[in-house]
Design an enzyme around this catalytic site. Sequence first.
Site, PDB file in Angstrom:
ATOM      1  N   CYS A 167     -19.574  31.218  -2.474  1.00  9.68           N
ATOM      2  CA  CYS A 167     -20.580  31.068  -3.536  1.00  9.68           C
ATOM      3  C   CYS A 167     -21.998  31.012  -2.976  1.00  9.68           C
ATOM      4  CB  CYS A 167     -20.287  29.832  -4.381  1.00  9.68           C
ATOM      5  SG  CYS A 167     -18.845  30.081  -5.437  1.00  9.68           S
ATOM      6  N   PHE A 186      14.404  24.172  -1.529  1.00  5.77           N
ATOM      7  CA  PHE A 186      13.832  24.750  -2.737  1.00  5.77           C
ATOM      8  C   PHE A 186      13.826  26.275  -2.676  1.00  5.77           C
ATOM      9  CE2 PHE A 186      10.147  26.303  -5.167  1.00  5.77           C
ATOM     10  CZ  PHE A 186      10.538  25.911  -6.427  1.00  5.77           C
ATOM     11  N   ASP A 241       0.804  19.507  -3.889  1.00  5.77           N
ATOM     12  CA  ASP A 241       0.755  20.810  -3.230  1.00  5.77           C
ATOM     13  C   ASP A 241       1.098  21.871  -4.259  1.00  5.77           C
ATOM     14  OD1 ASP A 241       3.774  20.371  -3.265  1.00  5.77           O
ATOM     15  OD2 ASP A 241       3.603  22.413  -2.496  1.00  5.77           O
ATOM     16  N   HIS A 263     -12.868  30.174  -1.755  1.00  5.41           N
ATOM     17  CA  HIS A 263     -13.473  29.487  -2.892  1.00  5.41           C
ATOM     18  C   HIS A 263     -12.457  28.573  -3.585  1.00  5.41           C
ATOM     19  CE1 HIS A 263     -15.639  28.645  -6.591  1.00  5.41           C
ATOM     20  NE2 HIS A 263     -14.502  28.942  -7.208  1.00  5.41           N
ATOM     21  N   ASP A 283       8.409  21.246   4.036  1.00  2.00           N
ATOM     22  CA  ASP A 283       9.444  20.982   3.029  1.00  2.00           C
ATOM     23  C   ASP A 283      10.815  21.089   3.701  1.00  2.00           C
ATOM     24  OD1 ASP A 283       9.797  23.642   3.465  1.00  2.00           O
ATOM     25  OD2 ASP A 283       9.517  24.256   1.388  1.00  2.00           O
ATOM     26  N   CYS A 298     -19.289  26.356  -1.581  1.00  2.27           N
ATOM     27  CA  CYS A 298     -18.422  27.027  -0.606  1.00  2.27           C
ATOM     28  C   CYS A 298     -19.135  28.242  -0.006  1.00  2.27           C
ATOM     29  CB  CYS A 298     -17.104  27.433  -1.244  1.00  2.27           C
ATOM     30  SG  CYS A 298     -17.158  28.995  -2.152  1.00  2.27           S
ATOM     31  N   GLY A 323      13.281  23.203   2.926  1.00  2.00           N
ATOM     32  CA  GLY A 323      13.894  24.530   2.905  1.00  2.00           C
ATOM     33  C   GLY A 323      14.825  24.709   1.722  1.00  2.00           C
ATOM     34  N   CYS A 367     -21.152  25.567  -6.909  1.00  2.00           N
ATOM     35  CA  CYS A 367     -20.190  25.438  -5.816  1.00  2.00           C
ATOM     36  C   CYS A 367     -20.893  25.642  -4.473  1.00  2.00           C
ATOM     37  CB  CYS A 367     -19.074  26.465  -5.993  1.00  2.00           C
ATOM     38  SG  CYS A 367     -17.884  26.482  -4.649  1.00  2.00           S
ATOM     39  N   GLY A 380      11.828  17.898  -8.407  1.00  6.47           N
ATOM     40  CA  GLY A 380      12.574  18.431  -9.545  1.00  6.47           C
ATOM     41  C   GLY A 380      11.739  18.660 -10.786  1.00  6.47           C
TER      42      GLY A 380
END
Lengths: 419, 422
Positions: A339, A126, A296, A364, A122, A336, A124, A334, A246
């Site tokens: 799990c 924000f 994100d 997870h 990004d 993962c 910076g 799941c 925004g």
Amino acid sequence: MAAAVVACGAGTHHTSESQMPLKKALSAASPLTLRIVAECSVTKARACDLILPHSAVSTPVFMPVGTQGTLKGITVDQLEGLGCQICLGNTYHLGMRPGPDLITKANGLHGFMNWGRNLLTDSGGFQMVSLVELSEVTEEGVKFKSPYDDKEILLSPEKSISIQNSLGSDIMMQLDDVVSSTVTGPRVEEAMHRSIRWLDRCIAANKNPNKQNLFAIIQGGLNADLRKACLDEMTRRDVPGFAIGGLSGGEEKDDFWRMVTLSTDHLPREKPRYLMGVGYAVDLVVCVALGCDMFDCVFPTRTARFGSALVPWGSLQVKHKQYAKDFQPIDPDCQCPTCKRHTRAYLHALFKSDTAAMHHITIHNIAYQLTLMRSVRQSIVEDRLPEFIRTFMKRMFPSRDQYPGWAVDALASVNVTVE
Amino acid sequence: MKLELARVVRGTGRLGVLRGLGRTAQHSLEVPGCLLYTHLGAVPHLTQDTLHTLSSLPSVTQVTLSNIAEHQEVLEEFKDGFRKFAGLHDTLLYCSLHDSAAPCPTGYTTNKTVSVWGSGGRIELTVAKFMALQKAVQPDWYQSMADGETWQNNTSRKRVRKSVDRTLAHLDECLLAHQNSQELEGVEVFGVVEGGDIPEERVRSARETAKRPVAGFCLDGLQTGSMDQALRTQLIAAVTKELPEEKPRLLQGVGRPDEVLACVEVGVDLFESFFPFQVTERGCALCFSFNISLDPERAGRALPAVLELNEDERDTAGETQHNGDVSLDDQTRMTSFEMNLKDKRYHDDFRPLVEGCGCYCCKNHQRAYLHHLLVTNELLAGVLLTIHNTAHYQGFFSALREAVAGDKLDILRRRVLRERKE
């Protein structure tokens, strides 16, 4: 179902009203290719292959946030194992510690954290507005006092890009003038215009246009006219991608989705669209249908550390007493590593003894986000997104009357009815 | 369980293999060796994925009742034992009473009870509750209940005697309950040797415990911080003389490499591995040298990076004691076997933690990155340091076995203590 290959950066020259020279950015082909794999025949959704310098990214994509050059307790091998193709770093944090000079010496952020896939950083800006109380925005940039040594620092568009050039991210974000989405009045318009001027300064400041993509950020608050004006102006610049900024700052969801859909209506088809700060499952699914490609959010990883595991029916608070004797995995479906091995009861107990419990939930939750996006993409490729959305909503909410009104409206706007 | 000793030399330690471990009797553990330290079955900071980046792990995982006791009801309802509950597969389980890295307050022991401290506070254990817990945990070995409150300096002879008596009484009660329990068939019991710093009481405790049908011995109350190594060595030597050769001796609360070396020499076989955890928690990485396979001519210049580093470390770690002198201070203090990665000098140091180390951390990351993770309080610091420190500690034990086998304990000691023979 349509498929197209569009190479970005090879677009036609737009004339600009701006004073800033654009030649530099326009003369070089950007290091990004967007291949549209499929477009939904009902909604505005699309599935793309986004080719970036370090690897290809399948969109729609959720990008986990690794603020300080690490994803909360997860090794890069684990992240890769989960199928993550791109993650975020925060310019504000990394610019402070360890600083751009060190990262340059370490061969960029990729080298520093030993991550072989893509990174997005990004600007910076924000964090400056959200974390630093004493900040002041002028035409020059954002002035603030360092929380570490109280020194006055100016984050200008040039400075932001210079740090991001040191970080070596595959996608850099322009410095924008961020105003809270709940603010109204002339400040919003001022910020929008300033963001356009800063975009031009960022484009001019980019030392690595052949290696690092610079994305513009559409501003304009919740005002449709300002958004439209910003879109008109920014899409004239030949940047490799656009972000919708925004939003996701506490505004009404009715305003939120209207601004998103207005933006995707006017953004060029052949460039990626990144909706910043969005990460709740419902928001992701709806905004994919509205035509966004990238997302994100810190939410999935932050909430994990408080013991909140994301599941197709919402979330599960592992620390709650009701799971103390629950010997099922978090989500029996799941796949993962958490799990496949551990029960809710064990994780519940482990939270009292070791931080490894957080890592289990973090793994997870990242797996949940990435799997959700892969399923959404698959449904677009197979042109059955509306059906996917209906199934998703049914699983997420116990009954129809609990569907959020904004989501129903937003989906209706792209011809998906959820009953 | 059977300890096959390949080599026993007074003053140079015992080398061997513990075979027939576990209820299926198919595991083995080389001694001198250490157990895998965990919090509720998880090596601190690690998930199974990160743990298994380590190639050689001890075959025995240690869990403690201080972590487990509060989950008794859950385990009883689960029925299949702690190993399965914690998602552990191919490992043996050893259940001890306390966590050596989390010393518990004293003054709560009675004739019939001992107390453990979990996340929700104190839990008082009678032998009946202790045995009910073992049935729920279903370990492969466990330490019998013991009154271990006599490690403090100046504990009276009367209190020490009482501790030995109580511990023997607890053992008899545990063994009785054990023999009457179907659930615990095939599970081994370790008797606990107490006796504070009084040699006669140590000998009495050892002698009496050895008369009971135990599989091995826990040497308790000798932990780092309670006494200096000279006294510890003396007490252990007195105790091991009384213990049968063919049964393993596990020393609790001692983990520093110099102390481990000294204790191996007087006949200790097994150690816990809380030490690398403590090193990790203070943001440090183990970096002492233990390479004994080098040409002795060149030994002084061995592993230049590590030695040079230790040289550096000596300056700043001025407060830390020199070469194995034992401090009675707080165990959380940095020792001379580690480097403090929070130190500013590592800010731009792009070397691995230890040159030549094959662990995931050293193969993938640099000191500068670890320094960054530590100063920004990132969780990954604990993960990577645990991986390295565990690998380094295991490497040390491997070198230790090699040294016992090859009569090189002296060389190893010099290497570990950084003594140069010019």
